[in-house]
Design a protein around this motif. Structure first.
Motif, PDB file in Angstrom:
ATOM      1  N   GLN A 198       0.835  -1.205   0.000  1.00  0.00           N
ATOM      2  CA  GLN A 198       0.000   0.000   0.000  1.00  0.00           C
ATOM      3  C   GLN A 198       0.867   1.252   0.000  1.00  0.00           C
ATOM      4  O   GLN A 198       0.580   2.215  -0.699  1.00  0.00           O
ATOM      5  N   ARG A 199       1.950   1.234   0.770  1.00  0.00           N
ATOM      6  CA  ARG A 199       2.876   2.366   0.816  1.00  0.00           C
ATOM      7  C   ARG A 199       3.510   2.583  -0.565  1.00  0.00           C
ATOM      8  O   ARG A 199       3.651   3.702  -1.026  1.00  0.00           O
ATOM      9  N   GLY A 200       3.878   1.483  -1.246  1.00  0.00           N
ATOM     10  CA  GLY A 200       4.458   1.580  -2.582  1.00  0.00           C
ATOM     11  C   GLY A 200       3.505   2.199  -3.578  1.00  0.00           C
ATOM     12  O   GLY A 200       3.894   3.028  -4.410  1.00  0.00           O
ATOM     13  N   ILE A 201       2.230   1.810  -3.504  1.00  0.00           N
ATOM     14  CA  ILE A 201       1.210   2.387  -4.384  1.00  0.00           C
ATOM     15  C   ILE A 201       1.046   3.870  -4.093  1.00  0.00           C
ATOM     16  O   ILE A 201       0.993   4.699  -5.001  1.00  0.00           O
ATOM     17  N   GLN A 202       0.991   4.206  -2.824  1.00  0.00           N
ATOM     18  CA  GLN A 202       0.852   5.606  -2.417  1.00  0.00           C
ATOM     19  C   GLN A 202       2.015   6.440  -2.958  1.00  0.00           C
ATOM     20  O   GLN A 202       1.811   7.516  -3.509  1.00  0.00           O
ATOM     21  N   ASP A 203       3.216   5.934  -2.826  1.00  0.00           N
ATOM     22  CA  ASP A 203       4.396   6.650  -3.295  1.00  0.00           C
ATOM     23  C   ASP A 203       4.412   6.761  -4.823  1.00  0.00           C
ATOM     24  O   ASP A 203       4.755   7.812  -5.374  1.00  0.00           O
ATOM     25  N   ALA A 204       4.040   5.684  -5.525  1.00  0.00           N
ATOM     26  CA  ALA A 204       4.058   5.677  -6.983  1.00  0.00           C
ATOM     27  C   ALA A 204       3.094   6.704  -7.577  1.00  0.00           C
ATOM     28  O   ALA A 204       3.378   7.322  -8.603  1.00  0.00           O
ATOM     29  N   PHE A 205       1.949   6.888  -6.933  1.00  0.00           N
ATOM     30  CA  PHE A 205       0.949   7.833  -7.429  1.00  0.00           C
ATOM     31  C   PHE A 205       1.003   9.175  -6.705  1.00  0.00           C
ATOM     32  O   PHE A 205       0.147  10.033  -6.936  1.00  0.00           O
ATOM     33  N   ASN A 206       2.001   9.334  -5.839  1.00  0.00           N
ATOM     34  CA  ASN A 206       2.181  10.579  -5.093  1.00  0.00           C
ATOM     35  C   ASN A 206       0.902  10.968  -4.340  1.00  0.00           C
ATOM     36  O   ASN A 206       0.456  12.120  -4.384  1.00  0.00           O
ATOM     37  N   LEU A 207       0.301   9.976  -3.670  1.00  0.00           N
ATOM     38  CA  LEU A 207      -0.916  10.207  -2.904  1.00  0.00           C
ATOM     39  C   LEU A 207      -0.557  10.676  -1.504  1.00  0.00           C
ATOM     40  O   LEU A 207       0.471  10.298  -0.955  1.00  0.00           O
ATOM     41  N   MET A 208      -1.418  11.476  -0.920  1.00  0.00           N
ATOM     42  CA  MET A 208      -1.200  11.951   0.444  1.00  0.00           C
ATOM     43  C   MET A 208      -1.856  10.996   1.422  1.00  0.00           C
ATOM     44  O   MET A 208      -2.915  10.449   1.151  1.00  0.00           O
TER      45      MET A 208
END
Length: 45
Positions: free
Chosen positions: A26-36
């Motif tokens: 989940q952290r990787g997805i958040q980082d890849a899409f630059n989500l807050m």
């Protein structure tokens, strides 16, 4: 993105909703899409 649906939320007795820790995926997805990361009211984030 379906991985993010498994992100847990906990409703407290006083009405606040807090989110649980993210998994590594989940952290990787958040980082890849630059989500807050959402911050719960009154929570440390």
């Amino acid at each position: 993105m379906l991985e993010l649906e498994r992100w847990r939320k906990v409703a407290l007795a006083d009405g606040r909703v807090m989110t649980a820790e993210m998994t590594g995926r989940q952290r990787g997805i958040q980082d890849a899409f630059n989500l807050m990361c959402p911050i719960s009211p009154g929570g440390a984030g």
